[in-house]
Structure formats: structure tokens, C-alpha cells
Design a protein around this motif. Structure first.
Motif, short mmCIF file in Angstrom:
data_model
loop_
_atom_site.label_atom_id
_atom_site.label_comp_id
_atom_site.label_asym_id
_atom_site.label_seq_id
_atom_site.Cartn_x
_atom_site.Cartn_y
_atom_site.Cartn_z
N ARG A 41 0.82 -1.21 0.00
CA ARG A 41 0.00 0.00 0.00
C ARG A 41 0.85 1.26 0.00
O ARG A 41 1.98 1.26 0.45
N SER A 42 0.25 2.32 -0.45
CA SER A 42 0.98 3.58 -0.54
C SER A 42 1.24 4.16 0.85
O SER A 42 0.31 4.28 1.65
N PRO A 43 2.49 4.57 1.12
CA PRO A 43 2.75 5.27 2.38
C PRO A 43 2.46 6.77 2.25
O PRO A 43 2.58 7.49 3.23
N TYR A 44 2.14 7.23 1.07
CA TYR A 44 1.96 8.68 0.85
C TYR A 44 0.51 9.01 0.52
O TYR A 44 -0.19 8.25 -0.13
N VAL A 96 -3.06 7.41 1.87
CA VAL A 96 -2.17 6.47 2.55
C VAL A 96 -2.94 5.17 2.72
O VAL A 96 -3.99 5.14 3.34
N GLU A 271 -5.45 -3.35 10.41
CA GLU A 271 -5.08 -1.98 10.01
C GLU A 271 -5.53 -1.69 8.57
O GLU A 271 -5.85 -0.56 8.24
N TYR A 275 -7.52 1.52 6.66
CA TYR A 275 -7.11 2.23 5.43
C TYR A 275 -8.26 2.23 4.43
O TYR A 275 -8.46 3.17 3.69
N ALA A 708 -2.19 10.05 7.25
CA ALA A 708 -2.09 8.64 7.66
C ALA A 708 -2.97 8.43 8.89
O ALA A 708 -2.92 9.24 9.82
N VAL A 709 -3.74 7.35 8.88
CA VAL A 709 -4.57 7.03 10.04
C VAL A 709 -3.64 6.58 11.16
O VAL A 709 -2.88 5.63 11.00
N GLN A 710 -3.73 7.27 12.30
CA GLN A 710 -2.79 6.97 13.37
C GLN A 710 -3.33 5.98 14.37
O GLN A 710 -2.59 5.44 15.18
N ARG B 44 4.41 -6.42 14.46
CA ARG B 44 4.33 -5.12 13.78
C ARG B 44 5.70 -4.61 13.38
O ARG B 44 5.86 -4.02 12.33
N ARG B 124 5.43 3.22 25.16
CA ARG B 124 4.56 3.31 23.98
C ARG B 124 4.52 4.73 23.43
O ARG B 124 4.59 5.71 24.17
N LYS B 126 2.55 6.83 19.84
CA LYS B 126 1.69 6.61 18.68
C LYS B 126 2.49 6.53 17.39
O LYS B 126 1.99 6.02 16.40
N TYR B 127 3.72 7.01 17.41
CA TYR B 127 4.53 6.89 16.19
C TYR B 127 5.32 5.58 16.15
O TYR B 127 5.83 5.18 15.12
N GLN B 130 2.97 1.28 15.65
CA GLN B 130 2.29 1.57 14.40
C GLN B 130 2.53 0.47 13.38
O GLN B 130 3.43 -0.34 13.53
N SER B 131 1.71 0.52 12.36
CA SER B 131 1.85 -0.43 11.27
C SER B 131 3.06 -0.06 10.41
O SER B 131 3.58 1.05 10.49
N GLU B 132 3.46 -1.00 9.57
CA GLU B 132 4.57 -0.73 8.65
C GLU B 132 4.24 0.42 7.70
O GLU B 132 5.08 1.26 7.43
N VAL B 133 3.01 0.43 7.21
CA VAL B 133 2.63 1.49 6.27
C VAL B 133 2.79 2.85 6.93
O VAL B 133 3.35 3.78 6.35
N ASP B 134 2.32 2.95 8.16
CA ASP B 134 2.41 4.23 8.84
C ASP B 134 3.87 4.62 9.09
O ASP B 134 4.24 5.77 8.96
N HIS B 136 6.43 3.80 7.30
CA HIS B 136 6.98 4.27 6.02
C HIS B 136 6.48 5.67 5.73
O HIS B 136 7.20 6.51 5.21
N SER B 137 5.22 5.89 6.06
CA SER B 137 4.61 7.16 5.76
C SER B 137 5.34 8.30 6.46
O SER B 137 5.61 9.35 5.87
N HIS B 138 5.64 8.09 7.72
CA HIS B 138 6.27 9.17 8.50
C HIS B 138 7.79 9.05 8.53
O HIS B 138 8.47 9.99 8.90
#
Lengths: 795, 326
Positions: A41-44, A96, A271, A275, A708-710, B44, B124, B126-127, B130-134, B136-138
Motif C-alpha cells: 500500500r501507498s505510504p503517501y 495512505v 489496520e 485504510y 495517515a490514520v494513526q 508489527r 509506547r 503513537k509513532y 504503528q503499522s509498517e505502512v504508517d 513508512h509514511s512518516h
């Protein structure tokens, strides 16, 4: 007249299978050696895809193939007017979590390993996250391919009566801005799809609310004739609107099957459900309400900005529902609303329980409460005076049939002790009221056609068992049980003799699916009509055995004609059965017997076998099509329903002024569901609506950070625990719906919306502050208290 | 979600474990107790140790006993939280500990989670959680092996990595006020430390023992010094970690009340504070002081359901409730 099965507490036909774990959900099915699919999935939130390098991923042992955006030519969308979504991102990602590459592998481990080796080269763009800013954007568009001037997806502006004059004539005008976070369905079963080859054909097992729409979308996107595809919905663990679109992963799974010639298994992680989202739109509302002491609401003027996320989904409908559902439960002689749905770079929003009507309901009910306080009028008494009247018409030409709420709200007032409590409780304790209004199914289909909205087929074979075929999708709400009740009641059989075969596009006639609270009303009527026709056949056979003349049914026409002719007022005589035509003909179908007016009896099974003698196979079908209704202006079809539900909530809360915590102690609910076909199911739906509404009221919200959903987990996304659930008191609040099956109308969605403002209004009664931002979290309550006290608050 | 390939070893006794730990270990070891926190984290993060040592069969490390001298409560670190709540010795001598154990997560998790796991729980954020996607996102944060802290964006790799992941154990503050000691076994033999010294003022590792060491016992001196109470702030009355936990022990010091306080959920470690209300002219002055001290002593960040400012304010509110609610 009382019924043997309808109206009795009936456990769900699949209850034992579900609680013992025997019931097979989509991912429980074991196909022959399926390949596993994992989606990268896209991270952006907003980026151009410059290149995709699959070489390292391809080298992983067990990787068979990939699916990418270039494998698909067509976009799709649940609404034919809004097909803007690709099965996978091609040149561009828009949120995202958007699917970019799907890995097909022999094992999940290989797929996961390969997923970490996929290299996607992105050119990252500035994301559009704020709906207001996105609306004003004119150059950098999220969907340049649509040829629009800005990121506006849909705008609806409707006006009835004269709002300016209405506001002028009002004794008080209240107005405010409201804000709502997005909430998501958080159903128990994550999305899952499996695909199985059968010769040249494919069976798609999927956790879906809408097998028929999925069938259409798959055929279109994958360019296959519909007859080569069969969509089956196994047992399903909750939908709430979150499984009512065709989804990218369903297209991906079928494409993977086509590319590899193998069976496919695909299941989401939790998760990924977040998304995928499709939940309630983040909303900003600006609303003005003019209320007069004697005549009630004089005018309502509202602007709603709803944040649609990256794609259309059900958004066009949501945009309408934000306004049109404000036409009830009170008479609103002058109304103007304008709703904009705007694209942003977030997971898309769509339909969720109470679709589009929930957030505006909060705004209007809080303002109505405020107006009553300013006018010094009891808000319950005010509401009672201005509810819709039965058999009336709203200003936008909704056809109102039954209205049971008057007596419902009175019951709720009595049961809650309203008049002893309202404005009389000590500081910190409060009581609040709010009411609502919802559709029992949309009268218009999504795909314009003349087909019945639901058709049910019955078959009886030598053993006497009844097979009931329906396209309706039991998503845990109990529609299979409801369908079996219809046939069992009409044919005088025990529930165990009815076998429901549902949600399988090969074997079942078309039903549009489980959304807009349509199934009981529409599929229920269809099942009842099919059973009435089967009854006629059995009666003929019984009369042959009794050697007498079979009666001519009164009226002699087809059951569906009742609706085609526009329905008619109920006959409250002893033989009233709801949803006429009356099939009463003097014969009684009861306890597996057919009893003639003169008392002679024929065994059901004997009648079946006699009928088989000259028919070979016993078959019948029944359908439902909404009566013609509605105005002729643009958008007149939005919100049209053959019947509407009404709800009244009285909530009692305790507010802790030191922490701002709100505890909902007790809820008294009157919901006008017509006649309860299954009181057990009705109570379950109301409890569920309250629990879901409680989450939105006090704690739930999708928290985004750079798009991004946190909080994409059930630990961080806060669904209320049993400790937060209030005591629920359900009081009768129903009329009899002449067009519903055995008098029933919707109970699944409508109750959610008014619960939330009833809590807000109770908070006001408790501590004297109004909150305009949902969820009503402790920090907001505390801040409001501080503002109210002018900074005097201290621990 | 799958756990990456890893080797799991399940020693049957403490002796077997000791023998293995004495060998100079090759590669990374991670102890697995109840696994309620660790297993999701391993899945995770996608980074697993070379050896996962599952402790569940080591019976000696579970259960609650009284010391032979009857002046210390001995708690095995593998005691399940559910068991702790039911344990008669705990109910008799340290009832609040059993009650606090009952506030952790949910019944299912308490049937699995252990005392040792709770006090050693990873910090813990929140950053981080997190999931892998998140991630990567940040971009991965320091704790996730990356080079940034999303809460303190100007922190860089050139200085020491910064991590403000928060401490979330419910049991630790109550145990600290009870002067809990830990008995730790390692290659160099046995050592004892006060529980409060287990924690560091950074979120990267949280509580961590030295290589080859294992926690074998918690010891609580009896009788308890003061009356200990605990309040937990969280949006749901089940499931959630503490957004803030306040433990209070009131003792007498020359005829005046002294409040020993230990906080969880608002900083990288449990934060111990002491207040002497008698030193203030009025109650209002005292509460003002509590608010000031709270503000100086803890650094909650935006990494949880509640806004930091709200959490900070609630310290005094919960403390007041605990103290005045006697």
C-alpha cells in the motif's frame, strides 16, 4: 389477529452455528491449494508513481506473480454516476493505504517477505488534507482526469418554501457551527475474499453487503460476462455500511485468479480495514434554526462541508442525505440546505449506519433544544406538537405513511420520569431529549431500471421442506431469520422447515443488498408475496383432497399490485395482516395442517404431494417494487422511501465537572419500527445503535497525521467497552405500517443519529454547557465548563 | 499478521534457563512471558530476536508467597495478573495491588499477562506502536531504528537519539510506593535493586536488564508504610493503557501528613513526587503547588488519546480525589 411466528422472540436461524464456531466466514473456507495475496500500500497521501521495481520481490521463493494498476482498464464505483476509483493505483496514489502492488505467492510468509522487497519510486506531492482548502484549490487537482474545476466532488443545494420569511417570522433564531470527526464501522470481521475456479467459471466468496453490485462491478472491471462469475457471501461478521461498496481487493483477488489460473485467498489485517475505511465523513456544519413558540420550526438553513476522501464511493447519496433527512421528524415548512462533498487525500468516506443523516441531526437537535430553552418551553412537549402527521406529505414531497412517534415519545417521557427530572436534577446530573427520522429503504435503485427491488423464490420438494432463495445479504442483522419467518408464518410451518439460501448470485434472484435499511421492508415483502403464491397452490391441492372448490383469493390480483397501485390505508379489522393484499380466505395454515372453514383438515405434506402430482416441482416467486412517489424537481428522488421510521431518545447522564467525563447512565428509547417481526432482533438493533452512537458521541474518531490514520487498531480506535454502555430501556413507540411486511419498517439505522444529540442535550441540562464538536471528549467538556465559568474552574 | 521466522526455546526449569544464560550467548535473546504486549510488537516491527525464550514452563517463577520471616511478600514475575487479583496473600496484605491488576486491559489479557511483563512493559508512542505502512509514511522514529522523533522534530541523530515514548505500567507506581525490590539473576550472580531504579528517563528501551539477566522475584516489605491508593485515567474503563495513573501513599511525619505520589502514563518513566500539605497556609495554595510541581515534573506529549495539557491538569484532580476521598 395474532401470529404464531411473526412478533415472537425468535433466535436467529444461524445463532447456534455462530456461537459454536461452526459458521464459516469467508476466510474460514478452505479452497484447494489457494495462492495468497498480499497488498503493498501507498505510504503517501498524494504522490506520483514514477516506477515500480519488482525484481527483488520476484526473486523470493514462492512468489508466483503480481497484480498492478496497469492490469486494469476500467475504474469503478458503487454509484454509476461516480466511477472514479481504480482497482489499484496507476500513475498516482491518492491516500495512505491505497493498493499499489499485489503479490501472489504460494504462502503468506513468501507474500509478506516479498512485500517488503517491492520498490516503488514515488514523486511525493503536497497532500490536500483540509476540506476547505481542498475546495478552494483550482490548479493541483486530486482527480484531474474528471475534468472538474476544483476538488469538489458533489454539491447539492435545495430550497423549499421561503427560508428568509420563515426566519423572520420565528420567535427565536439559533445558529452555530458544528464539527465532527470521521468515525469508522469497526466491524468484527475484517474484509476477506476468496476466489475458486470451477471449470471456466469463477466463484468469488466475499464479505460483502452487496453481492449483486459486486457481481456487476467485477464483470465490468475484469471484462468478463456476468455468467462466468458467481458471487457468494458466506456468513458475515458485521458491515454497518463498510462492506456495501465493491472494493479494490475484490477486483485484485479475481485478477490474481485470472492471471495464475489458481484459487486465491486474500484477507485483510485489521489496520487494512482502517485504510479501506468508507466510514462517516468528517463534517463541518453551519446551521440556523428559526423556531416559533406556537408553530414550531419555521425555517432551517444549513451548510454542510463533508470531507469525502480520495474517491466517490456513496458520496453523492451522502451529500443529499445530509440535507433531505432533515425533513423529519418535524414539519419544516421552509428549508434550505447546501452540501459540498470535497475530495481530499484521505481514505474515502462512504456509507455508515445512519448514512449522511447523523451529523446534521446532531446540529438540528442541539439547536432545537437551545431554542426551546430560550423560549422556555419543555423540549419534549415542543417536539410532540410538531411531529409529522400520519398520511401526510413533507414540503419536499416525501410521502409519509405511518407515524408512531407521538405515543413513543410520551412513553419515553413516562418511563424516564422526564417531567420530574428535566431542569430539576442537581448539578452534574442531566436529562436530554432528541428525535430522529430515517428511511426504510431507498425507493429508487442505484442502477436505474424497472426490476423489482427484491425478488424471492420458493421451492418445495417431496420432503415438504421449503427452500427460500433470496439475494438479500445477512450481515448479522438477521435477514435470513426474517425471511424464514415470512414463509413459516404464511405457510403455517415451523421455522426449521424453511431453509434460506441467500446471497449467491448463481442461485438467488436479485436483491440490491443490505444497505439503506431496505431488507426487511423490501425482501420481507417479496418473501411474503412468494409465500402467498405458494399458499394458493397448496390450497388448490388441499381442496382437491377435500373435494371442494378452491376459493378465489380476495382481492384476486397479484400481491405486488398492492404497491403498484400506490398502497392503501390499513384495514384494522380482525384479519389485518399488514402489507395487503389480504390472503385471508377462510382457510387456516397452521401446525403443518390446512384447516378448511368447516373444520376439515388436510396435512401439509399431503397437500404438497398432491400438488407435486400435477406440477412436478412446486415453485413460486414474489417481488417488491416501491409505489411511485416523490416530486419532479431535480434531486427529488433522494431520500424517497416507501416508509419512514421515527425515533425518540431520552438520555440521562452524569458529568464529572472535575474531569469532564460523561457517563451515560440510562437511555430510554422509543423507535417507530412499525410492528416488530422479531422483538429479539429489534432489541439487538437498538442496543447496537446505542453502542455505536455512544462511540461517536463520546470517544471515536479517525485520527489522521499527514493523511495517515494513526489509530488503525482496536486498541487505539476507541469503541466503547461494556462499562460505558448505559442501561437501555426500550418503550413501545410504534404504529402499524400498512405497506411493510406484517406491518414492519426499519430498525437498523435510524436510531443511531438522535442518540448522540440526546447526550449533548443531557450534558447541557447537567452542567449548562453546549458542545458543538463531536466526539464530546472530557477535555472538550472541561474546556467548555471553563469558558462558561469565565476561567473560575479549578480542581 | 505473521511473526517472522524465529527460534523459540521453552526451558522447563529455572536451572535449565540458568545454565543456558551462563553460556556466552550468541545473538539476541528476548524473554517471552505472557506475550500480550510483546507478540503484537514483534509482529508489527517485523524485527525478531534470534532466540525467543518462552518462560511459561518455569513454575518457580510464578506465584505469591510469604517470606519465611513473614515480613516480605514475594511475588513471582510470571504470576498472571488475574491470579494476582485472586491471591489471598495479596488480598490480605496488599489489596490495592490486586485491585490495580484488575484495572489492566481486559479479562482475557489478564489471564495471560504477567506481573513481570507489566512492570517491564515497553514504552509506547503513537509513532512507534504503528503499522509498517504508517512507519513508512512518516519515516521510522529513533525507537523503531530510524533517525527522527516525530514529537520532537528538531532532535537529530548527531546528538543522542531522543525518545519520549511513555511509560504505561499500572502496577509499577503502586509497587514503587510499596518500596518494592527486584531480585535479578545474571551471569555474575544475584543482585537486588529498588524497583524505582529500574527505569530511565528515556523512552528508547524503557526498563531493561543487562544481557543474560532475568528477573526472578519481586519483594515487598511488610507491613506497608502508608495506605496506598490508585486512580487510573483512560477514556474506556476497560482495555486501555493508563493515559494517566496516579498512585498515592499517605504517611505520617511528625504528626503531619506526607503524600508520596507516583505517576504513570505521562512520562518516559514512573515519576515519584512528594508533597507536604502542612507546609502551605491554605489548601488552595497547596493545590496550586501541586499543579506547578506537576507541570515541572512531567512532560506529557501528544501521543495518546488525551491532549497533554489535559493529562497534566488531571494529576492534581486525581490526586485530590485519592487524598480527600479517604
Amino acid at each position: 389477529m395474532s401470529y404464531r411466528i411473526v412478533g415472537k422472540k425468535t433466535p436467529y436461524v444461524d445463532a447456534v452455528d455462530k456461537v459454536t464456531g461452526r459458521a464459516k466466514y469467508t476466510d474460514d473456507l478452505r479452497l484447494h491449494h489457494p495462492l495468497r495475496v498480499k497488498i503493498v500500500r501507498s505510504p503517501y497521501a498524494n504522490a506520483r508513481i514514477v516506477g515500480i521495481d519488482l525484481s527483488a520481490a520476484r526473486a523470493v521463493e514462492g512468489v508466483v506473480d503480481f497484480v498492478v494498476g496497469a492490469d486494469f482498464r476500467h475504474t469503478f464505483g458503487v454509484l454509476p454516476i461516480s466511477k472514479d476509483e481504480p482497482a489499484m493505483a496507476k500513475e498516482r496514489v491518492r491516500y495512505v493505504g491505497e493498493p499499489v502492488v499485489a503479490i501472489i505467492a504460494e504462502s503468506e510468509r513468501a507474500a509478506v517477505q516479498a512485500s517488503r522487497l517491492v520498490r516503488v519510486n514515488y514523486e511525493v506531492l503536497k497532500p490536500h488534507l483540509d476540506p476547505q482548502k481542498s475546495l478552494n484549490e483550482s490548479t493541483d487537482l486530486i482527480h484531474p482526469e474528471l475534468g472538474k474545476k476544483n476538488n469538489l466532488h458533489k454539491s447539492v443545494n435545495q430550497s423549499f418554501g421561503d427560508v428568509v420569511a420563515g426566519l423572520r417570522s420565528a420567535d427565536v433564531v439559533v445558529e452555530h457551527q458544528f464539527e465532527f470527526e470521521s468515525v469508522t464501522h469497526a466491524f468484527t470481521e475484517p474484509h476477506a475474499t476468496q476466489v475458486e475456479w470451477e471449470g471456466e467459471n469463477l466463484t468469488v466468496y466475499s464479505a460483502t453487503q452487496v453481492p449483486h453490485y459486486l457481481h456487476r462491478a467485477l464483470a465490468e472491471v475484469l471484462e468478463l460476462p456476468m455468467h462466468r462469475l458467481r458471487v457468494v457471501k458466506p456468513h458475515l461478521g458485521g458491515g454497518f455500511g463498510g462492506k456495501s461498496d465493491p472494493f479494490p481487493h475484490e477486483m485484485i483477488a479475481v485478477k490474481a485468479a485470472l492471471k495464475t489460473g489458481r484459487n486465491i485467498r486474500l484477507a485483510f489485517e485489521r489496520e487494512e480495514v482502517f485504510y479501506s475505511h468508507h466510514g462517516r465523513h468528517p463534517t463541518k456544519i453551519s446551521m440556523k434554526l428559526g423556531v416559533s413558540r406556537d408553530a414550531g420550526i419555521q425555517a432551517l438553513d444549513g451548510y454542510m462541508l463533508i470531507d469525502g476522501g480520495a474517491y466517490g464511493s456513496f458520496g453523492v447519496v451522502t451529500t443529499y442525505y445530509n440535507g433531505v433527512l432533515l425533513q423529519g421528524p418535524y414539519n419544516v415548512p421552509n428549508i434550505n440546505f447546501h452540501c459540498d462533498r470535497v475530495y481530499t487525500n484521505k481514505p474515502m468516506c462512504g456509507a455508515m449506519r445512519g448514512h449522511g443523516g447523523v451529523n446534521p441531526r446532531f446540529a438540528s437537535e442541539v439547536l432545537f433544544d437551545e431554542a426551546c430553552v430560550r423560549l422556555k418551553i419543555d423540549p419534549c412537549e415542543m417536539r410532540l406538537k410538531h411531529f409529522h402527521q400520519p398520511n401526510s406529505k413533507t414540503i419536499n414531497e416525501f410521502r409519509i405513511t405511518s407515524v408512531g412517534i407521538h405515543h413513543g415519545l410520551r412513553n419515553a417521557m413516562a418511563a424516564s420520569g422526564w417531567s420530574q427530572k428535566y431542569q430539576k436534577l442537581p448539578f452534574g446530573k442531566g436529562i436530554g431529549v432528541a428525535c430522529g427520522f430515517f428511511i426504510s429503504g431507498s425507493a429508487l435503485p442505484i442502477h436505474w431500471n424497472e426490476m423489482p427491488q427484491s425478488t424471492v423464490r420458493l421451492g418445495i420438494d417431496y420432503d415438504g421442506g421449503v427452500s427460500l432463495y433470496s439475494g438479500a445479504s445477512d450481515i448479522g442483522q438477521g435477514s435470513n431469520t426474517m425471511l424464514a419467518q415470512m414463509a413459516a408464518e404464511v405457510l403455517g410451518l415451523p421455522m426449521t422447515m424453511i431453509k434460506v439460501l441467500a446471497a449467491d448470485t448463481r442461485h438467488c434472484p436479485i436483491d440490491y443488498g443490505s444497505y439503506s435499511s431496505r431488507v426487511t421492508f423490501m425482501a420481507g415483502n417479496a418473501a411474503r408475496n412468494a409465500a402467498i403464491r405458494m399458499r394458493r397452490q397448496l390450497l388448490e391441492a388441499a381442496c382437491q383432497l377435500l373435494e371442494c372448490e378452491a376459493p378465489i383469493p380476495t382481492p384476486p390480483g397479484e400481491p405486488e399490485n398492492f404497491f403498484r397501485q400506490g398502497g392503501r390505508p390499513p384495514d384494522y379489522g380482525a384479519l389485518y395482516l399488514g402489507a395487503n393484499p389480504n390472503y385471508e380466505d377462510g382457510y387456516l395454515f397452521v401446525d403443518e395442517k390446512i384447516v378448511a372453514p368447516d373444520g376439515r383438515e388436510v396435512k401439509y405434506l399431503d397437500a404438497v404431494r398432491k400438488a407435486l402430482d400435477f406440477q412436478g416441482a412446486l415453485q413460486s416467486k414474489g417481488g417488491y417494487v416501491s409505489p411511485k412517489m416523490g416530486g419532479s424537481f431535480k434531486g427529488a428522488g433522494a431520500g424517497l422511501s416507501p416508509s419512514y421510521s421515527y425515533t425518540a431518545f431520552i438520555s440521562e447522564v452524569t458529568v464529572d465537572p472535575a474531569t469532564g467525563f460523561v457517563k451515560v447512565d440510562r437511555v430510554t428509547c422509543a423507535h417507530d419500527y412499525g410492528q416488530a417481526l422479531n422483538p429479539l432482533a429489534v432489541e439487538g438493533q437498538l442496543q447496537g445503535s446505542i453502542h455505536m452512537g455512544l462511540g461517536q458521541a463520546l470517544m471515536e474518531g479517525m485520527r489522521y497525521d499527514d493523511g495517515a490514520v494513526q489509530n488503525a487498531s482496536l486498541l487505539e480506535y476507541k469503541i466503547p467497552s461494556p462499562f460505558e454502555m448505559p442501561e437501555v430501556v426500550i418503550v413501545p413507540g410504534s404504529g402499524d405500517e400498512c405497506e411493510g411486511p406484517f406491518g414492519a419498517k426499519e430498525v437498523g439505522e435510524g436510531a443511531l443519529a438522535p442518540f448522540i444529540p440526546s447526550v449533548a442535550n443531557a450534558i447541557y441540562d447537567a452542567v449548562g454547557v453546549r458542545l458543538y464538536s463531536v466526539p464530546l471528549t472530557p477535555d472538550k467538556v472541561l474546556e467548555a465548563l471553563r469558558q462558561h465559568a469565565g476561567g473560575a474552574h479549578a480542581p | 499478521m505473521l511473526l517472522e521466522n524465529t527460534c523459540v526455546w521453552r526451558p522447563q526449569s529455572l536451572a535449565e534457563l540458568r545454565a543456558r544464560l551462563k553460556q556466552s550467548s550468541t545473538g539476541t535473546i528476548q524473554f517471552l512471558a505472557g506475550g500480550t504486549d510483546l507478540v503484537p510488537a514483534l509482529k508489527r516491527q517485523g524485527r525478531v530476536p534470534e532466540l525467543l525464550v518462552a518462560l511459561s514452563q518455569i513454575r518457580e517463577l510464578a506465584g505469591v508467597k510469604m517470606s519465611p520471616t513473614k515480613d516480605r511478600l514475594l511475588i513471582g514475575p510470571l504470576t498472571k495478573l488475574a491470579q494476582l487479583s485472586r491471591e489471598p496473600l495479596i488480598q490480605q496484605h496488599f489489596a490495592v495491588l490486586g485491585q490495580v491488576a484488575g484495572l489492566v486491559a481486559s479479562p482475557q489479557i489478564r489471564n495471560q499477562a504477567t506481573v513481570g511483563g507489566n512492570i517491564m512493559v515497553d514504552n509506547r508512542c503513537k509513532y512507534y506502536n504503528q503499522s509498517e505502512v504508517d512507519r513508512h509514511s512518516h519515516g521510522g522514529c529513533f525507537k523503531a531504528g530510524g533517525a527522527v522523533c516525530h514529537l520532537i522534530p528538531n532532535a537529530t541523530r548527531t546528538s543522542a537519539p531522543v525518545c519520549r515514548a511513555r511509560f504505561v505500567s499500572d502496577l509499577a507506581p503502586v509497587l514503587i510506593l510499596a518500596h518494592c525490590e527486584l531480585v535479578i539473576e545474571g551471569p555474575q550472580g544475584e543482585r537486588r535493586i529498588a524497583l524505582k531504579d529500574l527505569y530511565h528517563n528515556e523512552g528508547l528501551y524503557g526498563a531493561r536488564l543487562n544481557a543474560g539477566e532475568i528477573l526472578t522475584r519481586l519483594e515487598i516489605p511488610l507491613p506497608l508504610v502508608g495506605k496506598i491508593r490508585y486512580e487510573k485515567l483512560r477514556i474506556r474503563q476497560a482495555i486501555d493503557f493508563p493515559s494517566l495513573g496516579v498512585a498515592l501513599s499517605v504517611r505520617d511525619e511528625g504528626g503531619s501528613e506526607v503524600l508520596d505520589v507516583c505517576l504513570t502514563g505521562v512520562d518516559t518513566r514512573p515519576v515519584s513526587l512528594t508533597f507536604r500539605p502542612s507546609q502551605f497556609a491554605t489548601r488552595d495554595d497547596f493545590w496550586q503547588n501541586v499543579a506547578q510541581v506537576s507541570k515541572k515534573s512531567v512532560v506529557p506529549l501528544k501521543q495518546d488519546f488525551f491532549p497533554p495539557q489535559y493529562k497534566r491538569e488531571m494529576i492534581a484532580v486525581l490526586l485530590k480525589r485519592l487524598w480527600e476521598g479517604n
